[in-house]
Design a protein around this motif. Structure first.
Motif, PDB file in Angstrom:
ATOM      1  N   PHE A   1      -7.242   2.937   8.200  1.00  0.00           N
ATOM      2  CA  PHE A   1      -7.537   1.988   7.135  1.00  0.00           C
ATOM      3  C   PHE A   1      -7.249   0.574   7.609  1.00  0.00           C
ATOM      4  O   PHE A   1      -6.252   0.325   8.285  1.00  0.00           O
ATOM      5  CB  PHE A   1      -6.674   2.317   5.909  1.00  0.00           C
ATOM      6  N   THR A   2      -8.119  -0.370   7.246  1.00  0.00           N
ATOM      7  CA  THR A   2      -7.900  -1.785   7.561  1.00  0.00           C
ATOM      8  C   THR A   2      -7.858  -2.579   6.269  1.00  0.00           C
ATOM      9  O   THR A   2      -8.781  -2.495   5.439  1.00  0.00           O
ATOM     10  CB  THR A   2      -9.008  -2.332   8.479  1.00  0.00           C
ATOM     11  N   ASN A   3      -6.793  -3.340   6.102  1.00  0.00           N
ATOM     12  CA  ASN A   3      -6.660  -4.193   4.929  1.00  0.00           C
ATOM     13  C   ASN A   3      -7.521  -5.445   5.097  1.00  0.00           C
ATOM     14  O   ASN A   3      -7.397  -6.168   6.080  1.00  0.00           O
ATOM     15  CB  ASN A   3      -5.198  -4.608   4.738  1.00  0.00           C
ATOM     16  N   THR A   4      -8.390  -5.700   4.132  1.00  0.00           N
ATOM     17  CA  THR A   4      -9.221  -6.915   4.150  1.00  0.00           C
ATOM     18  C   THR A   4      -8.943  -7.796   2.945  1.00  0.00           C
ATOM     19  O   THR A   4      -9.629  -8.804   2.743  1.00  0.00           O
ATOM     20  CB  THR A   4     -10.713  -6.533   4.169  1.00  0.00           C
ATOM     21  N   ASN A   5      -7.939  -7.428   2.150  1.00  0.00           N
ATOM     22  CA  ASN A   5      -7.603  -8.168   0.935  1.00  0.00           C
ATOM     23  C   ASN A   5      -6.533  -9.202   1.261  1.00  0.00           C
ATOM     24  O   ASN A   5      -5.397  -8.842   1.591  1.00  0.00           O
ATOM     25  CB  ASN A   5      -7.093  -7.196  -0.132  1.00  0.00           C
ATOM     26  N   PRO A   6      -6.841 -10.486   1.187  1.00  0.00           N
ATOM     27  CA  PRO A   6      -5.852 -11.511   1.554  1.00  0.00           C
ATOM     28  C   PRO A   6      -4.642 -11.538   0.631  1.00  0.00           C
ATOM     29  O   PRO A   6      -3.607 -12.098   0.990  1.00  0.00           O
ATOM     30  CB  PRO A   6      -6.648 -12.817   1.456  1.00  0.00           C
ATOM     31  N   ALA A   7      -4.754 -10.924  -0.547  1.00  0.00           N
ATOM     32  CA  ALA A   7      -3.628 -10.887  -1.473  1.00  0.00           C
ATOM     33  C   ALA A   7      -2.627  -9.803  -1.103  1.00  0.00           C
ATOM     34  O   ALA A   7      -1.539  -9.749  -1.677  1.00  0.00           O
ATOM     35  CB  ALA A   7      -4.120 -10.668  -2.901  1.00  0.00           C
TER      36      ALA A   7
ATOM     37  N   TYR B   1       0.845  -1.195   0.000  1.00  0.00           N
ATOM     38  CA  TYR B   1       0.000   0.000   0.000  1.00  0.00           C
ATOM     39  C   TYR B   1       0.884   1.250   0.000  1.00  0.00           C
ATOM     40  O   TYR B   1       1.966   1.261   0.595  1.00  0.00           O
ATOM     41  CB  TYR B   1      -0.918   0.034   1.216  1.00  0.00           C
ATOM     42  N   GLU B   2       0.368   2.293  -0.653  1.00  0.00           N
ATOM     43  CA  GLU B   2       1.062   3.576  -0.685  1.00  0.00           C
ATOM     44  C   GLU B   2       0.278   4.617   0.108  1.00  0.00           C
ATOM     45  O   GLU B   2      -0.924   4.790  -0.097  1.00  0.00           O
ATOM     46  CB  GLU B   2       1.216   4.070  -2.125  1.00  0.00           C
ATOM     47  N   VAL B   3       0.976   5.291   1.008  1.00  0.00           N
ATOM     48  CA  VAL B   3       0.415   6.480   1.645  1.00  0.00           C
ATOM     49  C   VAL B   3       0.927   7.668   0.844  1.00  0.00           C
ATOM     50  O   VAL B   3       2.127   7.924   0.787  1.00  0.00           O
ATOM     51  CB  VAL B   3       0.822   6.580   3.121  1.00  0.00           C
ATOM     52  N   GLN B   4      -0.002   8.354   0.198  1.00  0.00           N
ATOM     53  CA  GLN B   4       0.334   9.324  -0.826  1.00  0.00           C
ATOM     54  C   GLN B   4       0.883  10.630  -0.261  1.00  0.00           C
ATOM     55  O   GLN B   4       0.516  11.067   0.832  1.00  0.00           O
ATOM     56  CB  GLN B   4      -0.925   9.615  -1.672  1.00  0.00           C
ATOM     57  N   ILE B   5       1.772  11.240  -1.035  1.00  0.00           N
ATOM     58  CA  ILE B   5       2.253  12.605  -0.809  1.00  0.00           C
ATOM     59  C   ILE B   5       2.081  13.354  -2.125  1.00  0.00           C
ATOM     60  O   ILE B   5       2.763  13.078  -3.100  1.00  0.00           O
ATOM     61  CB  ILE B   5       3.734  12.631  -0.380  1.00  0.00           C
ATOM     62  N   ASP B   6       1.129  14.260  -2.154  1.00  0.00           N
ATOM     63  CA  ASP B   6       0.829  15.013  -3.372  1.00  0.00           C
ATOM     64  C   ASP B   6       0.014  16.237  -2.968  1.00  0.00           C
ATOM     65  O   ASP B   6      -1.042  16.114  -2.344  1.00  0.00           O
ATOM     66  CB  ASP B   6       0.027  14.139  -4.351  1.00  0.00           C
ATOM     67  N   ALA B   7       0.508  17.400  -3.294  1.00  0.00           N
ATOM     68  CA  ALA B   7      -0.168  18.629  -2.864  1.00  0.00           C
ATOM     69  C   ALA B   7      -1.558  18.766  -3.467  1.00  0.00           C
ATOM     70  O   ALA B   7      -2.428  19.431  -2.893  1.00  0.00           O
ATOM     71  CB  ALA B   7       0.682  19.844  -3.224  1.00  0.00           C
ATOM     72  N   THR B   8      -1.770  18.189  -4.633  1.00  0.00           N
ATOM     73  CA  THR B   8      -3.076  18.255  -5.288  1.00  0.00           C
ATOM     74  C   THR B   8      -3.402  16.901  -5.887  1.00  0.00           C
ATOM     75  O   THR B   8      -2.520  16.100  -6.150  1.00  0.00           O
ATOM     76  CB  THR B   8      -3.090  19.308  -6.413  1.00  0.00           C
ATOM     77  N   ASP B   9      -4.662  16.618  -6.104  1.00  0.00           N
ATOM     78  CA  ASP B   9      -5.167  15.438  -6.793  1.00  0.00           C
ATOM     79  C   ASP B   9      -6.520  15.122  -6.173  1.00  0.00           C
ATOM     80  O   ASP B   9      -6.982  15.806  -5.270  1.00  0.00           O
ATOM     81  CB  ASP B   9      -4.228  14.222  -6.692  1.00  0.00           C
ATOM     82  N   THR B  10      -7.157  14.086  -6.656  1.00  0.00           N
ATOM     83  CA  THR B  10      -8.462  13.715  -6.119  1.00  0.00           C
ATOM     84  C   THR B  10      -8.301  13.178  -4.699  1.00  0.00           C
ATOM     85  O   THR B  10      -7.204  12.811  -4.267  1.00  0.00           O
ATOM     86  CB  THR B  10      -9.120  12.650  -7.004  1.00  0.00           C
ATOM     87  N   ALA B  11      -9.413  13.116  -3.984  1.00  0.00           N
ATOM     88  CA  ALA B  11      -9.370  12.822  -2.544  1.00  0.00           C
ATOM     89  C   ALA B  11      -8.721  11.488  -2.220  1.00  0.00           C
ATOM     90  O   ALA B  11      -8.076  11.350  -1.178  1.00  0.00           O
ATOM     91  CB  ALA B  11     -10.784  12.869  -1.975  1.00  0.00           C
ATOM     92  N   ASP B  12      -8.851  10.497  -3.090  1.00  0.00           N
ATOM     93  CA  ASP B  12      -8.306   9.179  -2.773  1.00  0.00           C
ATOM     94  C   ASP B  12      -6.859   9.022  -3.235  1.00  0.00           C
ATOM     95  O   ASP B  12      -6.292   7.941  -3.148  1.00  0.00           O
ATOM     96  CB  ASP B  12      -9.169   8.066  -3.378  1.00  0.00           C
ATOM     97  N   ARG B  13      -6.251  10.108  -3.709  1.00  0.00           N
ATOM     98  CA  ARG B  13      -4.865  10.017  -4.159  1.00  0.00           C
ATOM     99  C   ARG B  13      -4.097  11.321  -3.933  1.00  0.00           C
ATOM    100  O   ARG B  13      -3.193  11.666  -4.688  1.00  0.00           O
ATOM    101  CB  ARG B  13      -4.810   9.564  -5.623  1.00  0.00           C
ATOM    102  N   THR B  14      -4.474  12.014  -2.876  1.00  0.00           N
ATOM    103  CA  THR B  14      -3.721  13.193  -2.459  1.00  0.00           C
ATOM    104  C   THR B  14      -3.098  12.922  -1.097  1.00  0.00           C
ATOM    105  O   THR B  14      -3.240  11.826  -0.545  1.00  0.00           O
ATOM    106  CB  THR B  14      -4.627  14.440  -2.432  1.00  0.00           C
TER     107      THR B  14
END
Length: 701
Positions: free
Chosen positions: A402-408, A340-353
């Motif tokens: 955030f909680t990971n529920t994806n077994p992969a 998983y990536e915790v994003q660093i971006d001054a701008t972008d949509t809510a799920d990728r800023t």
């Protein structure tokens, strides 16, 4: 992050030019919204000849950085109405008692209402009899050697007061020793290298500058600023400016106390590897991205449960991220597909800023915006991983859960930082980690004075206290909070207390000061302010995982009690072993130290013998001499004999400590009672209807 491309990327070696340099001191960005600062320099003791030049230096900083300065030595400025005009108050080389009680109350209200405090040098030599101020400044002055050159070790190079400084800052000043170490209650920004000068007396851990939050407000202190020359030094002026900006709320920082972290990067890239093109330059203990799209990852070790902290800065509208939970690979796409990536971006949509778990969960945007420093300034992330739960903190404020529920996928694995590509310029500093281990067992002991936030209470230096301080000045309605406490498996609460006052009650809560009460324990007068005792209680409904723990305090009167430390006990681990004290300070005793079933239990002068050494297990047994405290025949009538008996697991041998200080047998619903309220040696104890009278109150080990 914009997704890594699928085609195989050409390998490239990261540029790791280890070049040591000093970042020049620069003023804050002019983008700060205007604000007002009160500079207070009244002295009732030694008077520094640098006060005038210090005040002028702050005026000059204000003129260049969009804040106005009012300088005064008139304590009548400390009224609620007048203080409301200012975003920060600077105590510039104050000494002695400078405010009367009414003025102190106004200043306390100012801080608890969100105001800012800056203490310079002898601000630590001020108001020794005012506990709130002692907590606010962080530590009081003890002594100092002659003015001389010394090396200052800069521990945090993300906070605005120290971001411009080299790792070792060599300068000349008067170097204070302090009565206590501020590290337990504040975030240390810089410390003194006692080997670089003569006269240091703090044993090698010598905080010099720090920041903290106090009851809703912000506090910054620096031990520098004795000499006139300090205020002409650009590095010191920038240090002072950063502290003022933090106190005024114009820049954010993680000022929570921090201990126990291991450095992964602070100049050395040992253990790190580059996957994919581009890399990072390595200059002045700072990694700066070059080209890409690649990933600089810590290949020496994988991590499972941990707190990862790192400092980062964007140059503008740039893009990067922190990856966690991926397997070892020379392909940066492996981190994309498996972690998983915790994003660093001054701008972008809510799920990728900034603050988002990229494409999986947006940050709390309002909380994120309130915590975020703009491009050009440093920010601090904490990524707290417990099993498959990830909490993201930005500059000390929680912005994602955030909680990971994806077994992969998994949150366990390697960690890395992204170099996104040419034109996406990001820098990183001070990558450190604290491994949390597996699900905790046994007991966790917390120094009560090491709270994260609090109201009304203050640390108090006291002989006999573990760590040298207690949590003192506890009055009804006060509280203290402890952030990020793992409550998994906790079943009971034990506190080491001391009281020469009326005593009161400790309530254990989570979430807030009005959260559900998990348990309460009465604190009696222990016989004096230097006589320590342990109190304990069972807890119920305790949530698993890491939580914010709150202790709230009730009682009648003032100066109820002090808490030295408290212990969170897991499972059926005993709360402790020792005497059980009751009426007139005498001890629960097995008559004649006999071990035969049916031996009478009584009250007797404390003597430290085995007949008075009890092992208490929360909501379970009370044992001495290898046998159990027992209600004769499992009875419930008033006056039923209390005896020693072979442990058999029945309800007659189950005891539960209550918030009012009584020890109750749940099966009968009645309490352990000293017969006739008689404190004479040999008085038997028996079962009796609970009244919470003095002859039913017990202090457990």
């Amino acid at each position: 992050m914009r997704r890594l491309l699928r085609p195989v990327l050409g390998a490239a070696t990261a540029v790791l030019a280890a070049v040591a340099c000093t970042v020049p001191a620069t003023p804050a960005a002019a983008a700060d919204a205007p604000y007002d600062v009160l500079v207070f320099s009244r002295t009732a003791g030694f008077r520094h000849d640098s006060i005038a030049v210090g005040a002028q230096a702050i005026r000059d900083l204000g003129a260049a950085n969009n804040f106005t300065v009012t300088a005064t030595e008139d304590a009548t400025a400390f009224t609620t109405a007048n203080l409301a005009r200012y975003e920060a108050v600077v105590f510039l080389n104050t000494t002695g008692d400078v405010l009367d009680p009414t003025q102190q109350t106004a200043f306390e209200s100012y801080i608890t209402g969100g105001g800012g405090f800056v203490g310079v040098h002898s601000a630590a030599d001020t108001e020794y009899d005012w506990p709130f101020y002692g907590n606010l400044v962080g530590a009081w002055f003890a002594s100092h050697p002659a003015i001389q050159q010394a090396n200052v070790t800069v521990e945090d190079r993300a906070q605005a007061a120290t971001a411009h400084l080299p790792q070792t800052w060599t300068r000349t000043d008067e170097w204070y020793n302090y009565r206590t170490n501020a590290r337990s209650t504040a975030h240390v920004l810089a410390s003194l290298d006692e080997s670089s000068y003569s006269g240091g007396s703090m044993g090698g851990d010598h905080p010099h500058a720090w920041c903290k939050t106090v009851s809703g407000g912000r506090s910054f202190y620096t031990g520098g600023g004795h000499t006139q020359a300090s205020y002409a030094d650009p590095a010191f002026r920038a240090h002072l400016l950063g502290g003022i900006r933090y106190a005024a709320g114009r820049t954010r920082a993680d000022c929570r106390p921090e201990t126990g972290y291991t450095t992964l990067y602070n100049g050395s890239t040992t253990g790190w590897s580059q996957a994919g093109p581009g890399g990072f330059t390595n200059t002045d203990a700072t990694l700066s991205s070059v080209g890409g799209m690649g990933l600089f990852w810590y290949s020496a070790k994988q991590f499972t449960n941990y707190s990862l902290k790192l400092d980062w800065k964007l140059a503008g509208d740039d893009n990067s991220g922190v990856f966690i939970g991926f397997p070892p690979s020379t392909d940066p796409n492996s981190a994309v597909d498996n972690g998983y990536e915790v994003q660093i971006d001054a701008t972008d949509t809510a799920d990728r800023t900034t603050g988002a778990v990229y494409t999986f969960k947006s940050a709390d945007i309002a909380a994120r915006d309130a915590a975020l420093n703009p491009p050009g300034e440093w920010n601090t992330y904490e990524l707290l991983v417990e099993g498959e739960r990830l909490q993201v903190f930005l500059n000390g404020r929680k912005i994602n859960d955030f909680t990971n529920t994806n077994p992969a996928r998994s949150l366990a694995g390697h960690i890395g930082i992204q170099n996104h590509g040419t034109g996406d310029d990001v820098s990183f500093r001070n990558v450190r980690i604290k491994e949390l281990g597996t699900t905790p067992t046994g007991s966790t002991t917390v120094q009560a004075e090491s709270y994260t936030t609090a109201s009304g209470v203050s640390p108090y230096t006291k002989a006999g206290a573990n760590g040298g301080q207690t949590l003192g000045y506890i009055d009804p309605g006060d509280w203290s909070a402890y952030q990020g406490v793992d409550l998994t498996g906790v079943t009971s609460f034990k506190a080491r207390v001391v009281s020469g006052g009326p005593g009161g009650t400790v309530q254990v809560r989570t979430g807030s000061t009005t959260g559900t009460i998990l348990g309460s324990v009465a604190v009696p007068n222990t016989g004096g302010w230097t006589t320590y005792a342990d109190v304990s209680t069972g807890l119920s409904g305790v949530p698993a995982g890491t939580r914010d723990l709150y202790l709230t305090y009730t009682g009648a009167g003032s100066g109820l009690f002090d808490i030295d430390d408290f212990t969170l006990v897991r499972g059926t681990t005993p709360t402790g072993t020792g005497p059980i004290k009751g009426l007139a300070g005498k001890c629960l005793d097995v008559r004649n130290a006999a071990t035969a079933d049916g031996t009478q239990v009584q009250l007797y002068t404390c003597n430290g013998s085995g007949a008075q050494t009890w092992t208490v297990t929360p909501n379970a047994t009370v044992k001495a001499l290898g046998k159990c405290l027992d209600v004769s025949g499992g009875g419930s009538a008033d006056g039923t004999k209390i005896q020693l008996w072979t442990c058999n697991g029945t309800g007659a041998q189950n005891w539960s400590a209550q918030a009012d200080g009584t020890l109750r047998n749940p099966q009968s619903g009645k309490c352990l009672d000293v017969a006739g309220n008689n404190s004479a040696d040999g008085t038997p104890v028996h079962l009796w209807t609970c009244t919470a009278a003095a002859n039913q109150k017990w202090i457990l080990p």
